[in-house]
Design a protein around this motif. Structure first.
Motif, PDB file in Angstrom:
ATOM      1  N   LEU A 153      45.492  62.034  71.946  1.00 28.25           N
ATOM      2  CA  LEU A 153      45.534  62.872  73.149  1.00 28.25           C
ATOM      3  C   LEU A 153      44.383  62.582  74.104  1.00 28.25           C
ATOM      4  O   LEU A 153      44.525  62.737  75.322  1.00 28.25           O
TER       5      LEU A 153
ATOM      6  N   VAL B 237      43.106  69.680  77.072  1.00 32.56           N
ATOM      7  CA  VAL B 237      43.970  70.131  75.977  1.00 32.56           C
ATOM      8  C   VAL B 237      43.138  70.939  74.991  1.00 32.56           C
ATOM      9  O   VAL B 237      42.005  70.565  74.663  1.00 32.56           O
TER      10      VAL B 237
ATOM     11  N   TYR C 136      43.733  72.633  71.106  1.00 26.42           N
ATOM     12  CA  TYR C 136      44.647  72.749  69.970  1.00 26.42           C
ATOM     13  C   TYR C 136      44.110  73.765  68.969  1.00 26.42           C
ATOM     14  O   TYR C 136      42.899  73.914  68.817  1.00 26.42           O
TER      15      TYR C 136
ATOM     16  N   ILE D  28      48.053  72.745  77.185  1.00 21.77           N
ATOM     17  CA  ILE D  28      47.652  71.779  78.192  1.00 21.77           C
ATOM     18  C   ILE D  28      47.411  72.544  79.490  1.00 21.77           C
ATOM     19  O   ILE D  28      48.258  73.345  79.909  1.00 21.77           O
TER      20      ILE D  28
ATOM     21  N   VAL E 279      52.337  63.922  76.217  1.00 28.39           N
ATOM     22  CA  VAL E 279      51.799  64.472  74.975  1.00 28.39           C
ATOM     23  C   VAL E 279      52.870  64.467  73.884  1.00 28.39           C
ATOM     24  O   VAL E 279      52.611  64.062  72.744  1.00 28.39           O
TER      25      VAL E 279
END
Length: 117
Positions: free
Chosen positions: A11, A35, A37, A63, A78
């Motif tokens: 990513l 991003v 996560y 995102i 992505v």
């Protein structure tokens, strides 16, 4: 390979290295896109000997971007990057959300990934 070791290398090139676990840390470059996560839950792989060191992890990938159309294009990138770069990945869903705190556009995706500790 743990979650960050799997996600960051694939990513990072898409967002100039702005990939963060759980939250964008204070003092981070405020540029977009970026991003974040987060591990939502996991299902461990247990054997007769106990935990094998592997698990299916449900991951939320958010995102953020200042441009709606570019966000949508990045979301497709992505999806392609994870499908190509992480074996045993399953794309579950995505949704668009406004981010009131930042004023940015946001897409939130749910994934299930096979990881190791």
């Amino acid at each position: 390979m743990n979650l960050g070791q799997q996600l960051y290398p694939i990513l990072s090139p898409l967002v100039g290295g702005r990939v963060f676990p759980m939250q964008r840390w204070e003092g981070a470059n405020s540029a977009t896109p970026y991003v974040i996560y987060s591990k939502v839950s996991s299902i461990p792989d247990n054997t007769m000997d106990g935990f094998s060191g592997h698990e299916y992890v449900r991951v939320q990938i958010d995102i953020y971007h200042e441009d709606y159309d570019e966000l949508d294009a990045l979301a497709i990138q992505v999806i392609d990057a994870i499908n190509t770069g992480i074996p045993l990945s399953e794309f579950l869903s995505r949704q668009e959300l406004p981010d009131d705190d930042t004023g940015l556009y946001r897409q939130s995706m749910d994934w299930q990934l096979w990881t190791s500790t």
